[in-house]
Motif scaffolding. Structure first.
Motif, PDB file in Angstrom:
ATOM      1  N   GLU A 276      47.016  46.499  29.324  1.00  0.00           N
ATOM      2  CA  GLU A 276      47.018  46.568  30.777  1.00  0.00           C
ATOM      3  C   GLU A 276      47.985  45.528  31.330  1.00  0.00           C
ATOM      4  OE1 GLU A 276      43.695  46.189  34.405  1.00  0.00           O
ATOM      5  OE2 GLU A 276      43.072  46.454  32.315  1.00  0.00           O
ATOM      6  N   PHE A 277      48.643  45.856  32.421  1.00  0.00           N
ATOM      7  CA  PHE A 277      49.521  44.899  33.066  1.00  0.00           C
ATOM      8  C   PHE A 277      49.481  45.144  34.572  1.00  0.00           C
ATOM      9  CE2 PHE A 277      52.017  48.607  31.927  1.00  0.00           C
ATOM     10  CZ  PHE A 277      52.726  48.899  33.088  1.00  0.00           C
ATOM     11  N   GLY A 278      49.734  44.074  35.350  1.00  0.00           N
ATOM     12  CA  GLY A 278      49.678  44.227  36.792  1.00  0.00           C
ATOM     13  C   GLY A 278      50.111  42.978  37.523  1.00  0.00           C
ATOM     14  N   ALA A 279      49.847  42.966  38.830  1.00  0.00           N
ATOM     15  CA  ALA A 279      50.199  41.847  39.702  1.00  0.00           C
ATOM     16  C   ALA A 279      48.958  41.414  40.460  1.00  0.00           C
ATOM     17  CB  ALA A 279      51.313  42.245  40.673  1.00  0.00           C
ATOM     18  N   LEU A 280      48.936  40.149  40.898  1.00  0.00           N
ATOM     19  CA  LEU A 280      47.800  39.625  41.634  1.00  0.00           C
ATOM     20  C   LEU A 280      48.240  38.470  42.512  1.00  0.00           C
ATOM     21  CD1 LEU A 280      45.615  37.445  39.251  1.00  0.00           C
ATOM     22  CD2 LEU A 280      47.884  38.255  38.657  1.00  0.00           C
TER      23      LEU A 280
ATOM     24  N   ILE B 131      41.008  35.064  43.467  1.00  0.00           N
ATOM     25  CA  ILE B 131      41.127  35.672  42.151  1.00  0.00           C
ATOM     26  C   ILE B 131      41.800  34.721  41.156  1.00  0.00           C
ATOM     27  CG2 ILE B 131      42.360  37.480  40.865  1.00  0.00           C
ATOM     28  CD1 ILE B 131      41.670  39.430  42.986  1.00  0.00           C
ATOM     29  N   SER B 132      42.841  34.031  41.602  1.00  0.00           N
ATOM     30  CA  SER B 132      43.669  33.275  40.659  1.00  0.00           C
ATOM     31  C   SER B 132      43.437  31.773  40.674  1.00  0.00           C
ATOM     32  CB  SER B 132      45.155  33.535  40.957  1.00  0.00           C
ATOM     33  OG  SER B 132      45.426  34.908  40.902  1.00  0.00           O
ATOM     34  N   GLY B 133      42.937  31.210  41.778  1.00  0.00           N
ATOM     35  CA  GLY B 133      42.770  29.774  41.866  1.00  0.00           C
ATOM     36  C   GLY B 133      43.910  29.117  42.614  1.00  0.00           C
ATOM     37  N   LEU B 134      43.742  27.821  42.895  1.00  0.00           N
ATOM     38  CA  LEU B 134      44.740  27.068  43.646  1.00  0.00           C
ATOM     39  C   LEU B 134      45.710  26.356  42.702  1.00  0.00           C
ATOM     40  CD1 LEU B 134      42.508  25.587  46.489  1.00  0.00           C
ATOM     41  CD2 LEU B 134      43.997  27.574  46.570  1.00  0.00           C
ATOM     42  N   ASN B 135      46.360  25.319  43.217  1.00  0.00           N
ATOM     43  CA  ASN B 135      47.330  24.528  42.445  1.00  0.00           C
ATOM     44  C   ASN B 135      48.444  25.399  41.880  1.00  0.00           C
ATOM     45  OD1 ASN B 135      45.865  22.182  42.927  1.00  0.00           O
ATOM     46  ND2 ASN B 135      44.675  22.384  41.049  1.00  0.00           N
ATOM     47  N   GLY B 136      48.958  26.325  42.698  1.00  0.00           N
ATOM     48  CA  GLY B 136      50.053  27.178  42.272  1.00  0.00           C
ATOM     49  C   GLY B 136      49.632  28.551  41.836  1.00  0.00           C
ATOM     50  N   CYS B 137      48.369  28.714  41.446  1.00  0.00           N
ATOM     51  CA  CYS B 137      47.909  30.018  40.969  1.00  0.00           C
ATOM     52  C   CYS B 137      47.551  30.970  42.092  1.00  0.00           C
ATOM     53  CB  CYS B 137      46.717  29.843  40.038  1.00  0.00           C
ATOM     54  SG  CYS B 137      47.159  29.363  38.367  1.00  0.00           S
ATOM     55  N   GLU B 138      47.575  30.504  43.341  1.00  0.00           N
ATOM     56  CA  GLU B 138      47.296  31.416  44.446  1.00  0.00           C
ATOM     57  C   GLU B 138      48.521  32.230  44.835  1.00  0.00           C
ATOM     58  OE1 GLU B 138      48.604  27.625  46.581  1.00  0.00           O
ATOM     59  OE2 GLU B 138      47.700  28.259  44.702  1.00  0.00           O
ATOM     60  N   THR B 139      49.676  31.909  44.270  1.00  0.00           N
ATOM     61  CA  THR B 139      50.888  32.664  44.554  1.00  0.00           C
ATOM     62  C   THR B 139      50.877  33.982  43.780  1.00  0.00           C
ATOM     63  OG1 THR B 139      52.054  31.562  42.752  1.00  0.00           O
ATOM     64  CG2 THR B 139      52.178  30.546  44.936  1.00  0.00           C
ATOM     65  N   ILE B 140      51.824  34.862  44.102  1.00  0.00           N
ATOM     66  CA  ILE B 140      51.917  36.130  43.369  1.00  0.00           C
ATOM     67  C   ILE B 140      52.219  35.848  41.905  1.00  0.00           C
ATOM     68  CG2 ILE B 140      53.267  38.239  43.091  1.00  0.00           C
ATOM     69  CD1 ILE B 140      53.574  38.399  46.058  1.00  0.00           C
ATOM     70  N   GLY B 141      51.484  36.514  41.033  1.00  0.00           N
ATOM     71  CA  GLY B 141      51.681  36.343  39.599  1.00  0.00           C
ATOM     72  C   GLY B 141      51.553  37.662  38.878  1.00  0.00           C
ATOM     73  N   VAL B 142      51.705  37.619  37.565  1.00  0.00           N
ATOM     74  CA  VAL B 142      51.563  38.811  36.729  1.00  0.00           C
ATOM     75  C   VAL B 142      50.422  38.593  35.750  1.00  0.00           C
ATOM     76  CG1 VAL B 142      53.964  39.492  36.951  1.00  0.00           C
ATOM     77  CG2 VAL B 142      53.282  37.972  35.091  1.00  0.00           C
ATOM     78  N   GLU B 143      49.825  39.699  35.339  1.00  0.00           N
ATOM     79  CA  GLU B 143      48.689  39.645  34.424  1.00  0.00           C
ATOM     80  C   GLU B 143      48.885  40.654  33.306  1.00  0.00           C
ATOM     81  OE1 GLU B 143      43.934  39.402  34.972  1.00  0.00           O
ATOM     82  OE2 GLU B 143      44.856  41.219  35.779  1.00  0.00           O
ATOM     83  N   MET B 144      48.536  40.254  32.069  1.00  0.00           N
ATOM     84  CA  MET B 144      48.582  41.141  30.913  1.00  0.00           C
ATOM     85  C   MET B 144      47.239  41.082  30.200  1.00  0.00           C
ATOM     86  SD  MET B 144      51.553  39.577  31.689  1.00  0.00           S
ATOM     87  CE  MET B 144      51.681  38.176  30.593  1.00  0.00           C
ATOM     88  N   ARG B 145      46.765  42.251  29.745  1.00  0.00           N
ATOM     89  CA  ARG B 145      45.483  42.335  29.037  1.00  0.00           C
ATOM     90  C   ARG B 145      45.610  43.226  27.808  1.00  0.00           C
ATOM     91  NH1 ARG B 145      40.573  41.670  32.358  1.00  0.00           N
ATOM     92  NH2 ARG B 145      41.164  40.886  34.412  1.00  0.00           N
ATOM     93  N   ALA B 146      44.766  42.961  26.837  1.00  0.00           N
ATOM     94  CA  ALA B 146      44.630  43.828  25.673  1.00  0.00           C
ATOM     95  C   ALA B 146      43.177  43.773  25.232  1.00  0.00           C
ATOM     96  CB  ALA B 146      45.552  43.394  24.541  1.00  0.00           C
ATOM     97  N   GLY B 147      42.623  44.923  24.853  1.00  0.00           N
ATOM     98  CA  GLY B 147      41.220  44.915  24.476  1.00  0.00           C
ATOM     99  C   GLY B 147      40.828  46.118  23.656  1.00  0.00           C
ATOM    100  N   ALA B 148      39.616  46.057  23.114  1.00  0.00           N
ATOM    101  CA  ALA B 148      39.056  47.145  22.330  1.00  0.00           C
ATOM    102  C   ALA B 148      37.591  47.299  22.686  1.00  0.00           C
ATOM    103  CB  ALA B 148      39.209  46.883  20.837  1.00  0.00           C
ATOM    104  N   ALA B 149      37.074  48.528  22.593  1.00  0.00           N
ATOM    105  CA  ALA B 149      35.690  48.805  22.950  1.00  0.00           C
ATOM    106  C   ALA B 149      35.111  49.836  21.981  1.00  0.00           C
ATOM    107  CB  ALA B 149      35.595  49.314  24.383  1.00  0.00           C
ATOM    108  N   TRP B 150      33.811  49.737  21.781  1.00  0.00           N
ATOM    109  CA  TRP B 150      33.099  50.660  20.889  1.00  0.00           C
ATOM    110  C   TRP B 150      31.799  51.078  21.549  1.00  0.00           C
ATOM    111  CZ3 TRP B 150      28.177  50.091  18.944  1.00  0.00           C
ATOM    112  CH2 TRP B 150      27.784  51.006  17.957  1.00  0.00           C
ATOM    113  N   SER B 151      31.400  52.317  21.329  1.00  0.00           N
ATOM    114  CA  SER B 151      30.105  52.793  21.802  1.00  0.00           C
ATOM    115  C   SER B 151      29.481  53.684  20.751  1.00  0.00           C
ATOM    116  CB  SER B 151      30.253  53.557  23.127  1.00  0.00           C
ATOM    117  OG  SER B 151      31.105  54.682  22.957  1.00  0.00           O
ATOM    118  N   GLY B 152      28.161  53.612  20.630  1.00  0.00           N
ATOM    119  CA  GLY B 152      27.465  54.410  19.625  1.00  0.00           C
ATOM    120  C   GLY B 152      26.044  53.920  19.452  1.00  0.00           C
ATOM    121  N   LYS B 153      25.497  54.105  18.257  1.00  0.00           N
ATOM    122  CA  LYS B 153      24.137  53.691  17.941  1.00  0.00           C
ATOM    123  C   LYS B 153      24.164  52.418  17.106  1.00  0.00           C
ATOM    124  CE  LYS B 153      21.687  57.343  19.474  1.00  0.00           C
ATOM    125  NZ  LYS B 153      20.520  57.267  20.403  1.00  0.00           N
ATOM    126  N   LEU B 154      23.348  51.441  17.491  1.00  0.00           N
ATOM    127  CA  LEU B 154      23.166  50.225  16.709  1.00  0.00           C
ATOM    128  C   LEU B 154      21.673  50.051  16.481  1.00  0.00           C
ATOM    129  CD1 LEU B 154      24.460  47.697  15.452  1.00  0.00           C
ATOM    130  CD2 LEU B 154      24.124  46.539  17.645  1.00  0.00           C
TER     131      LEU B 154
END
Length: 227
Positions: free
Chosen positions: A101-105, A110-133
């Protein structure tokens, strides 16, 4: 001193609505509204967010989010923020899926202060599983995310697991680990009871800071719908 502490506290505030590596069906729409009452170093705050996912294609999902936080006795530190992103499914093997996933924020809520409140970019990677345990309907996911602003970086790692307790009620637990520049050490755990209907979902939960620099806890309620 209280004003300085609030600035640092806002850096640690994080979104309520949880996202995960799953994508929506082609044309599918998911919306979620959440509100929370939080206590941060003895200060009362209220948070709300609106989150949406849209299945652009069978492999691409678009997301958007608006968020705001308001302090009861420190209105000067009230904040807003927004985020938009695109998520792509890159793995599907049985009950296991993976995505990037990628995007802007932008915004302190959402991002915090001290410079993080400005426009930035975000990248994500993940995995998910569903079933019986152990014969119990279960889902689990893991995700890593990075945010980059001018002079500010954030890194987040998330783990989540949910299990069906009754026909319509699930117990969902999530853990977040946040690191980065400028006072961002934060480890949170959140547990919620989630009622899942065919198109409507409702939940109530509790979130607490485990090992960060400040004491923080909160309760929230949320309502979601699939179209």
């Amino acid at each position: 001193m209280r004003g300085i502490s609030l600035i640092l506290l806002l850096v640690l505030l994080r979104p309520l609505a949880w996202a995960a590596p799953w994508v929506q069906d082609d044309g599918g729409l998911y919306t979620r509204i959440a509100v929370a009452s939080e206590e941060i170093e003895g200060l009362q705050a209220y948070r709300g967010d609106i989150y949406a996912e849209y299945g652009w294609t069978k492999n691409w999902t678009l997301t958007s989010k608006l968020e705001a936080v308001a302090f009861e006795e420190a209105q000067d530190f009230n904040a807003q923020g927004w985020r938009v992103s695109a998520r792509r499914k890159v793995l599907k093997r049985g009950n296991l899926v993976g995505s990037i996933e990628f995007g802007a924020l932008q915004g302190a809520a959402i991002s915090g202060l001290n410079g993080c409140e400005t426009i930035g970019v975000e990248m994500r990677a993940g995995a998910a599983w569903s079933g019986k345990l152990r014969k119990i309907d279960t889902f689990a996911f893991a995700e890593a995310a990075g945010r980059i602003h001018t002079g500010c970086q954030r890194h987040r790692y998330a783990l989540g697991i949910g299990q069906r307790a009754t026909k319509n009620i699930w117990v969902v637990t999530q853990v977040w680990i946040d690191r980065g520049s400028q006072n961002t050490k934060s480890d949170k755990v959140q547990t919620e009871l989630l009622w899942k209907g065919k198109v409507i979902e409702a939940s109530i939960g509790y979130r607490q800071e485990l090992g960060g620099q400040f004491e923080e806890q909160g309760i929230f309620i949320a309502l979601a719908k699939r179209y």
